[in-house]
Design a protein around this motif. Structure first.
Motif, PDB file in Angstrom:
ATOM      1  N   ALA A 203     -34.991  16.978  16.799  1.00 13.56           N
ATOM      2  CA  ALA A 203     -35.390  16.250  17.340  1.00 13.56           C
ATOM      3  C   ALA A 203     -34.704  15.695  18.780  1.00 13.56           C
ATOM      4  O   ALA A 203     -34.591  15.691  19.902  1.00 13.56           O
ATOM      5  N   GLY A 204     -33.987  14.216  18.345  1.00  7.77           N
ATOM      6  CA  GLY A 204     -33.279  13.586  19.516  1.00  7.77           C
ATOM      7  C   GLY A 204     -32.374  14.122  19.897  1.00  7.77           C
ATOM      8  O   GLY A 204     -31.217  13.828  21.382  1.00  7.77           O
ATOM      9  N   LEU A 205     -31.177  15.229  19.146  1.00  6.78           N
ATOM     10  CA  LEU A 205     -29.847  15.705  19.806  1.00  6.78           C
ATOM     11  C   LEU A 205     -30.404  16.809  21.276  1.00  6.78           C
ATOM     12  O   LEU A 205     -30.318  16.904  21.574  1.00  6.78           O
ATOM     13  N   ALA A 206     -31.685  17.117  20.995  1.00 10.34           N
ATOM     14  CA  ALA A 206     -32.570  18.479  21.416  1.00 10.34           C
ATOM     15  C   ALA A 206     -32.771  17.735  22.412  1.00 10.34           C
ATOM     16  O   ALA A 206     -32.699  17.859  23.680  1.00 10.34           O
ATOM     17  N   LEU A 207     -33.562  16.490  22.853  1.00 10.40           N
ATOM     18  CA  LEU A 207     -33.745  15.462  23.843  1.00 10.40           C
ATOM     19  C   LEU A 207     -32.458  14.882  24.882  1.00 10.40           C
ATOM     20  O   LEU A 207     -33.007  15.300  25.596  1.00 10.40           O
ATOM     21  N   CYS A 208     -31.620  15.035  23.786  1.00 12.87           N
ATOM     22  CA  CYS A 208     -30.436  14.802  24.531  1.00 12.87           C
ATOM     23  C   CYS A 208     -29.324  15.717  25.390  1.00 12.87           C
ATOM     24  O   CYS A 208     -28.047  16.147  25.054  1.00 12.87           O
ATOM     25  N   GLY A 209     -29.750  17.797  24.791  1.00 10.65           N
ATOM     26  CA  GLY A 209     -29.468  18.776  25.535  1.00 10.65           C
ATOM     27  C   GLY A 209     -28.891  20.014  24.610  1.00 10.65           C
ATOM     28  O   GLY A 209     -28.178  20.400  25.092  1.00 10.65           O
ATOM     29  N   LYS A 210     -28.792  18.921  23.205  1.00 11.40           N
ATOM     30  CA  LYS A 210     -28.519  20.113  21.698  1.00 11.40           C
ATOM     31  C   LYS A 210     -29.344  20.723  21.860  1.00 11.40           C
ATOM     32  O   LYS A 210     -30.094  21.082  22.521  1.00 11.40           O
ATOM     33  N   VAL A 211     -28.478  22.290  21.280  1.00 14.38           N
ATOM     34  CA  VAL A 211     -29.148  22.580  20.546  1.00 14.38           C
ATOM     35  C   VAL A 211     -29.444  22.889  18.774  1.00 14.38           C
ATOM     36  O   VAL A 211     -28.053  23.433  18.387  1.00 14.38           O
ATOM     37  N   PRO A 212     -30.391  22.387  18.568  1.00 11.80           N
ATOM     38  CA  PRO A 212     -29.858  22.148  16.752  1.00 11.80           C
ATOM     39  C   PRO A 212     -30.191  23.109  16.184  1.00 11.80           C
ATOM     40  O   PRO A 212     -31.696  23.442  16.125  1.00 11.80           O
ATOM     41  N   VAL A 213     -29.956  23.567  15.685  1.00  8.52           N
ATOM     42  CA  VAL A 213     -30.305  24.129  14.610  1.00  8.52           C
ATOM     43  C   VAL A 213     -30.167  23.790  12.697  1.00  8.52           C
ATOM     44  O   VAL A 213     -28.971  22.556  12.185  1.00  8.52           O
ATOM     45  N   ALA A 214     -31.914  22.799  12.092  1.00  9.45           N
ATOM     46  CA  ALA A 214     -31.526  22.826  11.549  1.00  9.45           C
ATOM     47  C   ALA A 214     -32.041  23.310   9.976  1.00  9.45           C
ATOM     48  O   ALA A 214     -33.445  24.061  10.044  1.00  9.45           O
TER      49      ALA A 214
ATOM     50  N   ALA B 261     -42.845  19.970  17.342  1.00 11.65           N
ATOM     51  CA  ALA B 261     -44.149  20.562  17.977  1.00 11.65           C
ATOM     52  C   ALA B 261     -44.219  20.314  19.097  1.00 11.65           C
ATOM     53  O   ALA B 261     -44.222  20.769  20.440  1.00 11.65           O
ATOM     54  N   TYR B 262     -45.241  18.653  19.099  1.00 11.90           N
ATOM     55  CA  TYR B 262     -45.853  18.310  19.886  1.00 11.90           C
ATOM     56  C   TYR B 262     -44.883  17.452  21.183  1.00 11.90           C
ATOM     57  O   TYR B 262     -45.138  17.479  21.939  1.00 11.90           O
ATOM     58  N   ASN B 263     -43.634  17.325  20.260  1.00 14.33           N
ATOM     59  CA  ASN B 263     -42.540  16.522  21.659  1.00 14.33           C
ATOM     60  C   ASN B 263     -41.296  18.040  22.727  1.00 14.33           C
ATOM     61  O   ASN B 263     -41.230  17.659  23.367  1.00 14.33           O
ATOM     62  N   LYS B 264     -42.316  18.590  21.796  1.00  8.19           N
ATOM     63  CA  LYS B 264     -41.555  20.590  23.047  1.00  8.19           C
ATOM     64  C   LYS B 264     -39.802  20.297  22.485  1.00  8.19           C
ATOM     65  O   LYS B 264     -39.636  20.689  23.844  1.00  8.19           O
ATOM     66  N   THR B 265     -39.630  19.512  21.849  1.00  6.08           N
ATOM     67  CA  THR B 265     -38.018  19.716  21.218  1.00  6.08           C
ATOM     68  C   THR B 265     -37.589  21.395  21.107  1.00  6.08           C
ATOM     69  O   THR B 265     -38.136  21.436  20.009  1.00  6.08           O
ATOM     70  N   ASN B 266     -36.167  21.083  21.723  1.00  7.77           N
ATOM     71  CA  ASN B 266     -35.495  22.719  21.746  1.00  7.77           C
ATOM     72  C   ASN B 266     -34.672  22.786  20.694  1.00  7.77           C
ATOM     73  O   ASN B 266     -33.715  23.031  19.930  1.00  7.77           O
ATOM     74  N   VAL B 267     -35.593  22.494  19.276  1.00  3.86           N
ATOM     75  CA  VAL B 267     -34.885  22.972  18.261  1.00  3.86           C
ATOM     76  C   VAL B 267     -35.107  23.886  17.125  1.00  3.86           C
ATOM     77  O   VAL B 267     -36.721  24.354  17.415  1.00  3.86           O
ATOM     78  N   LYS B 268     -34.772  24.379  16.107  1.00  2.00           N
ATOM     79  CA  LYS B 268     -34.449  25.551  15.574  1.00  2.00           C
ATOM     80  C   LYS B 268     -34.444  25.073  13.941  1.00  2.00           C
ATOM     81  O   LYS B 268     -33.383  24.960  13.638  1.00  2.00           O
TER      82      LYS B 268
END
Lengths: 275, 315
Positions: free
Chosen positions: B62-73, B92-99
Motif C-alpha cells: 500500500a505504501g509503495l502504491a501511494l508513492c506511484g509504484k504498482v505493487p503485486v503482493a 480497499a479503504y485507502n484505495k491503494t493501487n495494490v494487486k
C-alpha cells in the motif's frame, strides 16, 4: 513553505498551548473523540510540522514532500489542529470534526482530506505502509523522509513487529518511527495491559537506531528529529516519553480520558488552564 | 498451452516488467510457488522478499502504491485473506493501487490439505468496496488479466490455480472486465425449447464444465457453459439471460458455495426478477489431503457431477 512557523522556543510553547485548546474545543463540539492521546502527541506533531517537515501545505501532493503517517489515527484531533495551523485547510473546519459531511473524520481519511497521507485507525498498520513509502523513495532515489507516529498500545500489534523486523533489512534510513509512549490505553496502563518494557532495548535489538526523549520537551524533540535525519544505513526509532492528557491537569490519567469528550464546563476549565 | 494460471501470471509479470518500470513484486517466502520467480530473476532490484509476514507485505505494498509504484503482493490466497483487516484498510479503504495475487486456489491444490487451500477468499474479497476480483480460466485469460490489472488504477485480487488447467479460449479472445464469456454454445434447437441448463464456472472448474457440456451434447442435451472470470464486478446480464433461456442454472466453483460464484449468480438471478432454479456445486466444508482430481470427484466438482447436476430431478 508552511504558512505558520514559530521562530523561538517561547513561540513554540505558545503554539502548542493554542493547539491544545483547539483539540479540547474540537472534541467538545464533536461530543466524542480521543483527548488523552491527542494531548500526549501534540508536542511531537507541532515540532514535526512547524520545525522539521519539508512540505508545502498549499500543495499537499508535492512529490518531494516528506510523508507523515499517523498510525495512531485516533489522535487525529492533534493532527487536524496542527494541519490547520500550518495552512493545509481553514481553521473553521475544526468545529466540524466527526460531523456528517465533514472531511475531518473520526479517524483520518486521505480521500476526504488533502494532506492526509494514509487513512488510518486500525492500529498496527501504519508502520508497514510507511515502510512501503520509504522503499519507494529508495527505488526512485528521492530524498524525502517518511515519519510514522505510533501509539504505545499499538506496539502490542504483531504487524508492528513484522515491520520493525523488515525495515532494517531494507536499510531504510529514510524511515523514522516515533512512539508516543504515554503509558495509557483503554483498559488501563500499558504496563498493566501488556507491558512493552524494555522497549528501547527491543528496538535496538531489532537494529533500529533508537533515541529516547521526553516527548514534551520541545527542544529535545527538535534535536531528536535533526539527529534522526542524519542517521545513515538503518531506520530510526524515537521513543518519546509522554503523558496522556498532557497540559490539562484533570486529564492527565492513563486511561480515563482516552476516549471521552469533555463537556462544556470541563472544556472551559481545560482552556482556562492552558491560556 | 495448458499451464497452471499462477505460471501464466508469472510469465506475464516478466513481460510487463520490461516495459513498465512502476511494477514491483512482493513475496512472503513463497516466490518459488506463486509464479513470481521469473520476475525475481529478471528484475531483482524490483522484487522484495518480506519473509513469512503477509500483513507487513500487504501494508508495504500500500505504501509503495501511494508513492506511484504498482505493487503485486503474492502468496497463497488463504494466507492473503488471513490478513483481511489489513487488506480492508490499507488496500480497499485507502484505495491503494495494490494487486493481490492469491495462488493455490481451492481443493485443486490437492495433497497439502485444507490449511493451504483458498476456499473463502472470493467471499471475503467480494465484500470489500472497490475491490476488483478476477479468476482466469486458462493460460490466455491469465496473461490478459495480469496485463489488465497492472494497467488498471485500483485494488485488484486475482485468484490463481496451482494445478495445470486446459486451454478453453480461442486465440482471439479478449478479456473484458465485468463480462462473462460463453465457452460452449449448444446447437440451435427447433421451436422455443429452453436449454437443459446453463453452467457457470470460473477458474479450475471451467475445464470440467466444458467436458460436462460436451458429454451432455453427445447424449442430446443442450447445455451452455459460461466462464465468469470477472467475479467483481460481476456480469449481471449473463445470469439473467441464462434464467430466461434455461430450465436451470448450475454453478460450479472450487470455493465455498457461500459468497463466491454461486452466490453472485443467485444474486443476479434474484435481481433480474426471472424465476429459475440454481444448483450450486462447490464446497460446504473444508477440504482434505488427496490428489486434486480425487478431491474434485469427492467434493462434487468433476465433469460427472456437473452432468448429474444438469440432469437431476429438481422436484
Amino acid at each position: 513553505m508552511p504558512t505558520a512557523t514559530a521562530s523561538s522556543d517561547t513561540d513554540m510553547k505558545a503554539v502548542t498551548r493554542e493547539l491544545r485548546v483547539d483539540i479540547i474545543r474540537m472534541i467538545e463540539a464533536a461530543g466524542s473523540g480521543h483527548p488523552g492521546g491527542s494531548l500526549s502527541v501534540i508536542d511531537l506533531l507541532s515540532v514535526l510540522y512547524l520545525k522539521t517537515l519539508r512540505h508545502r501545505p498549499a500543495e499537499p501532493l508535492w512529490p518531494d514532500r516528506d510523508r507523515v503517517v499517523l498510525s495512531k489515527g485516533h489522535a487525529c484531533p492533534a493532527l487536524y489542529a496542527v494541519m490547520a495551523k500550518t495552512g493545509y485547510f481553514s481553521r473553521d473546519l475544526l468545529s466540524g470534526l466527526r460531523k456528517l459531511g465533514s472531511p475531518l473524520q473520526g479517524h483520518p481519511d486521505r480521500l476526504r482530506l488533502p494532506g492526509i497521507e494514509v487513512s488510518t485507525g486500525s492500529l498496527g498498520q501504519g508502520l508497514s505502509i510507511a515502510l512501503g513509502m520509504a522503499l519507494a523513495a529508495k527505488l526512485d532515489k528521492k530524498d524525502f523522509k517518511t515519519w510514522c507516529i505510533l501509539g504505545d498500545g499499538e506496539m502490542q500489534e504483531g504487524q508492528v513487529w513484522e515491520a520493525l523486523l523488515a525495515a532494517p533489512k531494507f536499510k531504510l534510513d529514510n524511515l523514522i518511527a516515533i512512539v508516543d509512549y504515554n503509558n495509557g490505553q483503554i483498559d488501563g496502563s500499558v504496563k498493566e495491559v501488556m507491558d512493552l518494557e524494555p522497549l528501547a532495548d527491543k528496538l535496538r535489538a531489532f537494529n533500529w537506531e533508537t533515541i529516547v526523549i521526553d516527548g514534551h520537551d520541545l527542544a529535545a524533540i527538535e534535536g531528536a528529529y535533526a539527529q534522526a535525519a542524519r542517521v545513515s544505513g538503518r531506520p530510526v526509532a524515537i521513543v518519546a516519553k509522554t503523558a496522556k492528557g498532557k497540559g490539562v491537569s484533570f486529564m492527565e490519567h492513563p486511561c480515563e480520558w482516552h476516549g471521552k469528550a469533555p463537556n462544556k464546563d470541563e472544556a472551559d476549565r481545560a482552556a482556562k488552564e492552558l491560556c | 498451452m495448458p499451464k497452471a494460471t499462477r505460471q501464466s501470471f508469472g510469465d506475464a509479470l516478466v513481460r510487463i516488467g520490461e516495459k513498465d518500470s512502476r511494477l514491483v513484486v512482493l513475496d512472503a517466502d513463497l516466490s518459488k510457488s506463486t509464479g513470481t520467480g521469473g520476475f525475481l530473476k529478471k528484475f531483482p532490484e524490483r522484487h522484495f522478499e518480506f519473509g513469512i509476514a503477509e500483513q507487513n507485505m500487504i501494508g508495504a505494498a500500500a505504501g509503495l502504491a501511494l508513492c506511484g509504484k504498482v505493487p503485486v503482493a503474492a502468496s497463497f490466497s488463504c494466507f492473503l485473506i488471513g490478513r483481511l483487516e489489513t487488506i480492508r484498510v490499507a488496500v480497499a479503504y485507502n484505495k491503494t493501487n495494490v494487486k493481490l495475487a492469491g495462488t493455490h486456489a481451492g481443493i485443486g491444490i490437492g495433497d497439502d490439505g485444507t490449511s493451504q487451500m483458498g476456499l473463502e477468499d472470493v467471499a471475503a474479497m467480494r465484500a470489500l468496496p472497490g475491490m476488483t476480483v478476477l479468476q482466469p480460466a486458462d493460460d490466455l485469460e491469465a496473461r490478459q488479466m495480469t496485463e489488465w490489472m497492472i494497467a488498471h488504477d485500483g485494488p485488484v485480487f486475482i485468484r490463481l490455480t496451482r494445478q495445470v488447467v486446459p486451454d478453453v479460449h480461442a486465440e482471439g479472445y479478449r478479456f473484458q472486465l465485468g463480462k462473462a464469456d460463453v465457452l460452449h454454445e449448444p446447437a440451435a434447437a427447433k421451436g422455443e425449447a429452453k436449454l437443459q441448463a446453463t453452467v457457470f464456472a470460473s477458474g479450475g472448474t471451467v475445464g470440467p464444465a466444458v467436458d460436462a457440456a460436451k458429454s451432455l451434447a453427445a447424449r442430446g442435451f443442450r447445455v451452455r457453459v459460461v466462464n465468469a472470470g470477472s467475479l467483481m464486478p460481476f456480469d449481471l446480464e449473463a445470469p439473467a439471460r441464462a434464467a430466461a433461456e434455461s430450465q436451470r442454472i448450475v454453478t460450479v466453483e472450487d470455493h465455498n458455495i457461500t459468497g463466491g460464484l454461486g452466490s453472485a449468480v443467485c444474486e443476479a438471478v434474484a435481481t433480474s426478477g426471472l424465476g429459475c432454479p440454481v444448483v450450486r456445486l462447490g464446497l460446504e466444508s473444508f477440504g482434505e489431503s488427496a490428489s486434486g482430481a480425487e478431491l474434485y470427484e469427492k467434493y462434487g466438482l468433476s465433469a460427472e457431477h456437473i452432468v448429474e447436476a444438469c440432469l437431476r430431478n429438481l422436484n
